[in-house]
Design a protein around this motif. Structure first.
Motif, PDB file in Angstrom:
ATOM      1  N   UNK A 207       0.798  -1.223   0.000  1.00 33.23           N
ATOM      2  CA  UNK A 207       0.000   0.000   0.000  1.00 33.23           C
ATOM      3  C   UNK A 207       0.833   1.276   0.000  1.00 33.23           C
ATOM      4  N   UNK A 208       2.113   1.168   0.287  1.00 29.75           N
ATOM      5  CA  UNK A 208       2.973   2.340   0.403  1.00 29.75           C
ATOM      6  C   UNK A 208       4.351   2.039  -0.162  1.00 29.75           C
ATOM      7  N   UNK A 209       4.869   3.011  -0.934  1.00 30.53           N
ATOM      8  CA  UNK A 209       6.245   2.938  -1.433  1.00 30.53           C
ATOM      9  C   UNK A 209       6.915   4.277  -1.164  1.00 30.53           C
ATOM     10  N   UNK A 210       8.102   4.225  -0.565  1.00 30.08           N
ATOM     11  CA  UNK A 210       8.869   5.430  -0.264  1.00 30.08           C
ATOM     12  C   UNK A 210      10.216   5.309  -0.963  1.00 30.08           C
ATOM     13  N   UNK A 211      10.527   6.313  -1.819  1.00 24.75           N
ATOM     14  CA  UNK A 211      11.780   6.300  -2.566  1.00 24.75           C
ATOM     15  C   UNK A 211      12.628   7.514  -2.189  1.00 24.75           C
ATOM     16  N   UNK A 212      13.914   7.300  -2.104  1.00 21.04           N
ATOM     17  CA  UNK A 212      14.830   8.413  -1.842  1.00 21.04           C
ATOM     18  C   UNK A 212      15.129   9.129  -3.154  1.00 21.04           C
ATOM     19  N   UNK A 213      14.971  10.454  -3.139  1.00 23.52           N
ATOM     20  CA  UNK A 213      15.252  11.265  -4.318  1.00 23.52           C
ATOM     21  C   UNK A 213      16.364  12.241  -3.974  1.00 23.52           C
ATOM     22  N   UNK A 214      17.269  12.496  -4.924  1.00 20.23           N
ATOM     23  CA  UNK A 214      18.477  13.251  -4.614  1.00 20.23           C
ATOM     24  C   UNK A 214      18.299  14.760  -4.664  1.00 20.23           C
ATOM     25  N   UNK A 215      17.106  15.232  -5.053  1.00 16.01           N
ATOM     26  CA  UNK A 215      16.836  16.676  -5.071  1.00 16.01           C
ATOM     27  C   UNK A 215      15.405  16.936  -4.615  1.00 16.01           C
ATOM     28  N   UNK A 216      15.193  18.124  -4.069  1.00 18.51           N
ATOM     29  CA  UNK A 216      13.837  18.538  -3.720  1.00 18.51           C
ATOM     30  C   UNK A 216      13.107  18.877  -5.016  1.00 18.51           C
ATOM     31  N   UNK A 217      11.916  18.314  -5.186  1.00 16.09           N
ATOM     32  CA  UNK A 217      11.143  18.540  -6.410  1.00 16.09           C
ATOM     33  C   UNK A 217      10.421  19.870  -6.291  1.00 16.09           C
ATOM     34  N   UNK A 218      10.922  20.873  -6.979  1.00 16.54           N
ATOM     35  CA  UNK A 218      10.368  22.227  -6.896  1.00 16.54           C
ATOM     36  C   UNK A 218       9.275  22.413  -7.946  1.00 16.54           C
ATOM     37  N   UNK A 219       8.074  22.833  -7.546  1.00 17.83           N
ATOM     38  CA  UNK A 219       6.992  23.057  -8.522  1.00 17.83           C
ATOM     39  C   UNK A 219       7.294  24.255  -9.409  1.00 17.83           C
ATOM     40  N   UNK A 220       6.868  24.165 -10.643  1.00 21.71           N
ATOM     41  CA  UNK A 220       7.128  25.234 -11.609  1.00 21.71           C
ATOM     42  C   UNK A 220       6.413  26.523 -11.221  1.00 21.71           C
ATOM     43  N   UNK A 221       5.227  26.424 -10.615  1.00 21.09           N
ATOM     44  CA  UNK A 221       4.463  27.637 -10.333  1.00 21.09           C
ATOM     45  C   UNK A 221       5.098  28.492  -9.232  1.00 21.09           C
ATOM     46  N   UNK A 222       6.115  27.981  -8.552  1.00 22.12           N
ATOM     47  CA  UNK A 222       6.847  28.806  -7.581  1.00 22.12           C
ATOM     48  C   UNK A 222       7.713  29.848  -8.281  1.00 22.12           C
ATOM     49  N   UNK A 223       8.010  29.607  -9.558  1.00 26.13           N
ATOM     50  CA  UNK A 223       8.978  30.438 -10.263  1.00 26.13           C
ATOM     51  C   UNK A 223       8.395  31.130 -11.493  1.00 26.13           C
ATOM     52  N   UNK A 224       7.157  30.862 -11.823  1.00 29.36           N
ATOM     53  CA  UNK A 224       6.504  31.505 -12.962  1.00 29.36           C
ATOM     54  C   UNK A 224       5.515  32.526 -12.424  1.00 29.36           C
ATOM     55  N   UNK A 225       5.796  33.777 -12.701  1.00 29.41           N
ATOM     56  CA  UNK A 225       4.918  34.842 -12.230  1.00 29.41           C
ATOM     57  C   UNK A 225       3.751  35.006 -13.188  1.00 29.41           C
TER      58      UNK A 225
END
Length: 258
Positions: free
Chosen positions: A183-201
Protein backbone atom coordinates in the motif's frame (compact mmCIF):
# COMPACT_ATOMS: atom_id res chain seq x y z
CA UNK A 1 24.09 -60.76 -26.86
CA UNK A 2 26.85 -58.24 -26.18
CA UNK A 3 25.93 -56.35 -29.33
CA UNK A 4 22.34 -55.92 -28.12
CA UNK A 5 23.53 -54.57 -24.79
CA UNK A 6 25.86 -52.11 -26.52
CA UNK A 7 23.01 -50.81 -28.70
CA UNK A 8 20.84 -50.21 -25.64
CA UNK A 9 23.60 -48.30 -23.91
CA UNK A 10 24.10 -46.13 -26.99
CA UNK A 11 20.41 -45.34 -27.16
CA UNK A 12 20.36 -44.46 -23.46
CA UNK A 13 23.33 -42.14 -23.92
CA UNK A 14 21.69 -40.39 -26.86
CA UNK A 15 18.49 -39.90 -24.88
CA UNK A 16 20.40 -38.39 -21.98
CA UNK A 17 22.25 -36.00 -24.29
CA UNK A 18 18.99 -34.92 -25.94
CA UNK A 19 17.31 -34.38 -22.56
CA UNK A 20 20.24 -32.32 -21.35
CA UNK A 21 20.22 -30.15 -24.50
CA UNK A 22 16.45 -29.63 -24.27
CA UNK A 23 16.70 -28.64 -20.61
CA UNK A 24 19.45 -26.10 -21.31
CA UNK A 25 17.54 -24.61 -24.23
CA UNK A 26 14.38 -24.15 -22.18
CA UNK A 27 16.22 -22.59 -19.30
CA UNK A 28 17.88 -20.10 -21.64
CA UNK A 29 14.62 -19.02 -23.24
CA UNK A 30 12.44 -19.04 -20.14
CA UNK A 31 11.13 -15.56 -19.21
CA UNK A 32 12.90 -13.91 -16.29
CA UNK A 33 11.17 -11.93 -13.56
CA UNK A 34 11.05 -8.15 -14.00
CA UNK A 35 14.04 -6.45 -12.42
CA UNK A 36 13.34 -3.55 -10.03
CA UNK A 37 14.34 -0.21 -11.55
CA UNK A 38 15.08 1.18 -8.09
CA UNK A 39 17.23 -0.97 -5.80
CA UNK A 40 16.28 -1.51 -2.16
CA UNK A 41 18.53 0.38 0.24
CA UNK A 42 20.55 -1.61 2.75
CA UNK A 43 19.23 0.49 5.65
CA UNK A 44 15.55 0.13 4.72
CA UNK A 45 13.37 -0.33 7.81
CA UNK A 46 11.23 -3.33 8.62
CA UNK A 47 7.46 -3.31 8.43
CA UNK A 48 5.91 -0.09 9.79
CA UNK A 49 2.98 0.36 7.41
CA UNK A 50 0.98 2.85 9.46
CA UNK A 51 3.52 5.55 10.41
CA UNK A 52 5.56 7.46 7.84
CA UNK A 53 7.41 9.21 10.66
CA UNK A 54 8.83 5.92 11.98
CA UNK A 55 9.76 4.80 8.48
CA UNK A 56 11.76 7.98 7.82
CA UNK A 57 13.33 7.92 11.28
CA UNK A 58 14.60 4.35 10.88
CA UNK A 59 15.87 5.12 7.38
CA UNK A 60 17.84 8.12 8.79
CA UNK A 61 18.98 11.24 6.86
CA UNK A 62 15.38 12.48 6.51
CA UNK A 63 15.28 14.92 9.44
CA UNK A 64 14.31 18.01 7.43
CA UNK A 65 11.56 16.19 5.54
CA UNK A 66 10.20 14.69 8.75
CA UNK A 67 10.08 18.12 10.40
CA UNK A 68 8.31 19.69 7.42
CA UNK A 69 5.75 16.86 7.22
CA UNK A 70 5.02 17.23 10.92
CA UNK A 71 4.71 21.05 11.05
CA UNK A 72 2.36 21.12 8.04
CA UNK A 73 0.31 18.21 9.50
CA UNK A 74 0.75 16.27 6.26
CA UNK A 75 2.29 13.44 8.26
CA UNK A 76 -1.00 12.92 10.14
CA UNK A 77 -2.93 12.95 6.85
CA UNK A 78 -0.61 10.31 5.34
CA UNK A 79 -0.87 8.04 8.38
CA UNK A 80 -4.65 8.36 8.44
CA UNK A 81 -4.87 7.48 4.77
CA UNK A 82 -2.57 4.47 5.20
CA UNK A 83 -4.74 3.13 7.99
CA UNK A 84 -8.04 3.60 6.16
CA UNK A 85 -7.15 3.11 2.48
CA UNK A 86 -8.25 -0.23 1.04
CA UNK A 87 -6.78 0.25 -2.42
CA UNK A 88 -4.75 2.69 -4.44
CA UNK A 89 -2.06 3.40 -1.89
CA UNK A 90 0.58 6.12 -1.90
CA UNK A 91 4.02 6.69 -3.38
CA UNK A 92 6.32 9.20 -1.68
CA UNK A 93 9.43 10.74 -3.22
CA UNK A 94 11.49 11.55 -0.14
CA UNK A 95 14.32 14.12 -0.47
CA UNK A 96 17.05 13.39 2.07
CA UNK A 97 18.82 16.01 4.17
CA UNK A 98 21.50 16.37 1.51
CA UNK A 99 18.83 17.27 -1.06
CA UNK A 100 17.42 20.01 1.18
CA UNK A 101 20.94 21.33 1.78
CA UNK A 102 21.22 22.04 -1.97
CA UNK A 103 18.37 24.57 -1.81
CA UNK A 104 19.12 28.27 -1.84
CA UNK A 105 19.77 29.57 1.66
CA UNK A 106 16.54 30.69 3.31
CA UNK A 107 14.33 29.15 0.61
CA UNK A 108 12.11 27.16 2.97
CA UNK A 109 11.72 30.12 5.32
CA UNK A 110 10.61 32.29 2.40
CA UNK A 111 7.58 30.04 1.76
CA UNK A 112 4.26 30.62 3.44
CA UNK A 113 2.31 27.75 4.96
CA UNK A 114 0.26 27.16 1.81
CA UNK A 115 3.38 26.94 -0.36
CA UNK A 116 5.06 24.51 2.06
CA UNK A 117 2.00 22.25 1.91
CA UNK A 118 1.99 22.36 -1.90
CA UNK A 119 5.73 21.60 -1.99
CA UNK A 120 5.32 18.48 0.15
CA UNK A 121 2.15 17.32 -1.65
CA UNK A 122 4.10 17.63 -4.91
CA UNK A 123 6.28 14.75 -3.66
CA UNK A 124 3.33 12.37 -3.13
CA UNK A 125 1.52 10.32 -5.77
CA UNK A 126 -2.05 9.20 -4.95
CA UNK A 127 -1.23 5.66 -6.07
CA UNK A 128 1.14 2.84 -5.23
CA UNK A 129 3.99 2.42 -7.73
CA UNK A 130 6.30 -0.55 -7.32
CA UNK A 131 10.01 -0.28 -8.04
CA UNK A 132 9.59 -2.16 -11.34
CA UNK A 133 6.48 -0.35 -12.54
CA UNK A 134 7.58 3.24 -13.18
CA UNK A 135 7.60 2.72 -16.94
CA UNK A 136 3.81 2.27 -16.83
CA UNK A 137 3.13 5.83 -15.66
CA UNK A 138 1.64 8.41 -18.04
CA UNK A 139 3.19 11.88 -18.06
CA UNK A 140 2.54 14.34 -16.62
CA UNK A 141 2.04 12.30 -13.47
CA UNK A 142 -0.64 13.44 -11.06
CA UNK A 143 0.48 14.31 -7.55
CA UNK A 144 -1.52 15.10 -4.42
CA UNK A 145 -0.82 18.78 -5.20
CA UNK A 146 -2.77 18.45 -8.48
CA UNK A 147 -2.30 17.82 -12.16
CA UNK A 148 -1.74 21.06 -14.03
CA UNK A 149 0.88 20.77 -16.80
CA UNK A 150 1.35 24.54 -16.85
CA UNK A 151 1.93 24.93 -13.10
CA UNK A 152 2.67 21.50 -11.62
CA UNK A 153 4.32 19.34 -14.31
CA UNK A 154 5.89 16.14 -13.00
CA UNK A 155 7.36 13.83 -15.63
CA UNK A 156 8.80 10.43 -14.70
CA UNK A 157 11.21 8.79 -17.15
CA UNK A 158 12.27 5.19 -16.53
CA UNK A 159 14.96 3.63 -18.70
CA UNK A 160 17.68 1.11 -18.11
CA UNK A 161 18.08 0.70 -14.38
CA UNK A 162 17.31 4.30 -13.40
CA UNK A 163 14.29 6.53 -12.82
CA UNK A 164 14.54 10.28 -13.44
CA UNK A 165 12.02 12.97 -12.52
CA UNK A 166 11.65 16.40 -14.16
CA UNK A 167 9.54 19.29 -12.85
CA UNK A 168 10.50 21.99 -15.32
CA UNK A 169 12.74 23.47 -12.61
CA UNK A 170 14.91 20.55 -11.45
CA UNK A 171 15.93 17.13 -12.76
CA UNK A 172 16.17 14.52 -10.00
CA UNK A 173 17.00 10.82 -9.72
CA UNK A 174 15.61 8.12 -7.47
CA UNK A 175 18.53 6.76 -5.45
CA UNK A 176 16.82 3.80 -3.87
CA UNK A 177 13.76 2.22 -2.32
CA UNK A 178 13.39 3.21 1.34
CA UNK A 179 10.25 1.21 2.13
CA UNK A 180 7.59 -0.77 0.30
CA UNK A 181 4.55 -2.89 1.12
CA UNK A 182 1.32 -3.49 -0.76
CA UNK A 183 0.00 0.00 0.00
CA UNK A 184 2.97 2.34 0.40
CA UNK A 185 6.25 2.94 -1.43
CA UNK A 186 8.87 5.43 -0.26
CA UNK A 187 11.78 6.30 -2.57
CA UNK A 188 14.83 8.41 -1.84
CA UNK A 189 15.25 11.27 -4.32
CA UNK A 190 18.48 13.25 -4.61
CA UNK A 191 16.84 16.68 -5.07
CA UNK A 192 13.84 18.54 -3.72
CA UNK A 193 11.14 18.54 -6.41
CA UNK A 194 10.37 22.23 -6.90
CA UNK A 195 6.99 23.06 -8.52
CA UNK A 196 7.13 25.23 -11.61
CA UNK A 197 4.46 27.64 -10.33
CA UNK A 198 6.85 28.81 -7.58
CA UNK A 199 8.98 30.44 -10.26
CA UNK A 200 6.50 31.51 -12.96
CA UNK A 201 4.92 34.84 -12.23
CA UNK A 202 1.37 35.35 -13.42
CA UNK A 203 0.97 38.09 -16.00
CA UNK A 204 -0.52 41.21 -14.47
CA UNK A 205 -3.76 42.38 -16.12
CA UNK A 206 -3.43 45.34 -18.46
CA UNK A 207 -4.26 48.60 -16.67
CA UNK A 208 -7.66 50.09 -17.49
CA UNK A 209 -7.53 53.20 -19.67
CA UNK A 210 -7.57 56.38 -17.63
CA UNK A 211 -10.29 58.82 -18.65
CA UNK A 212 -9.00 62.37 -18.87
CA UNK A 213 -11.38 64.84 -17.31
CA UNK A 214 -11.63 68.37 -18.58
CA UNK A 215 -10.67 70.87 -15.90
CA UNK A 216 -13.61 72.09 -13.92
CA UNK A 217 -14.31 75.77 -14.38
CA UNK A 218 -15.14 77.76 -11.32
CA UNK A 219 -18.27 79.63 -12.41
CA UNK A 220 -17.86 82.30 -9.78
CA UNK A 221 -14.25 83.05 -10.73
CA UNK A 222 -15.14 83.05 -14.43
CA UNK A 223 -17.94 85.57 -13.89
CA UNK A 224 -15.72 87.85 -11.85
CA UNK A 225 -13.03 87.73 -14.56
CA UNK A 226 -15.59 88.70 -17.18
CA UNK A 227 -16.77 91.65 -15.06
CA UNK A 228 -13.21 92.82 -14.56
CA UNK A 229 -12.59 92.59 -18.31
CA UNK A 230 -15.70 94.71 -19.03
CA UNK A 231 -14.67 97.29 -16.46
CA UNK A 232 -11.18 97.47 -17.92
CA UNK A 233 -12.56 97.88 -21.44
CA UNK A 234 -14.94 100.62 -20.26
CA UNK A 235 -12.17 102.52 -18.52
CA UNK A 236 -10.01 102.28 -21.60
CA UNK A 237 -12.87 103.60 -23.72
CA UNK A 238 -13.49 106.51 -21.35
CA UNK A 239 -9.80 107.31 -21.35
CA UNK A 240 -9.77 107.36 -25.12
CA UNK A 241 -12.92 109.45 -25.28
CA UNK A 242 -11.55 111.90 -22.67
CA UNK A 243 -8.39 112.32 -24.61
CA UNK A 244 -10.33 112.94 -27.80
CA UNK A 245 -12.60 115.55 -26.16
CA UNK A 246 -9.59 117.31 -24.70
CA UNK A 247 -8.00 117.46 -28.11
CA UNK A 248 -11.18 118.92 -29.62
CA UNK A 249 -11.44 121.53 -26.84
CA UNK A 250 -7.86 122.62 -27.35
CA UNK A 251 -8.57 122.93 -31.01
CA UNK A 252 -11.58 125.22 -30.43
CA UNK A 253 -9.56 127.45 -28.14
CA UNK A 254 -6.82 127.79 -30.66
CA UNK A 255 -9.30 128.76 -33.39
CA UNK A 256 -10.93 131.33 -31.16
CA UNK A 257 -7.64 132.95 -30.40
CA UNK A 258 -6.97 133.39 -34.07
Amino acid sequence: MKQVRFSCSLQTLLLLMFATFYSCTNSATAPTSSKPLVPTLSDSPDSEPDDIGRILKKAKTFRVLTRQLRTTEIMSNINSQLMTAKSGGLTIFAPDDNAFAQLKAGFLNSLNQGQKIELLQFHILPQYVSSSNFDSLSNPVQTVAGKDPTKLPLNVMAYGDSVNISTGVVNATLNGLVYSDTNLAVYRVNKVLLPLDFFVKAKAPAPAPVETESPKVDKKSSTEDQVDQVKSAALSLLSIQGTALMSIAVGFVAVAMI
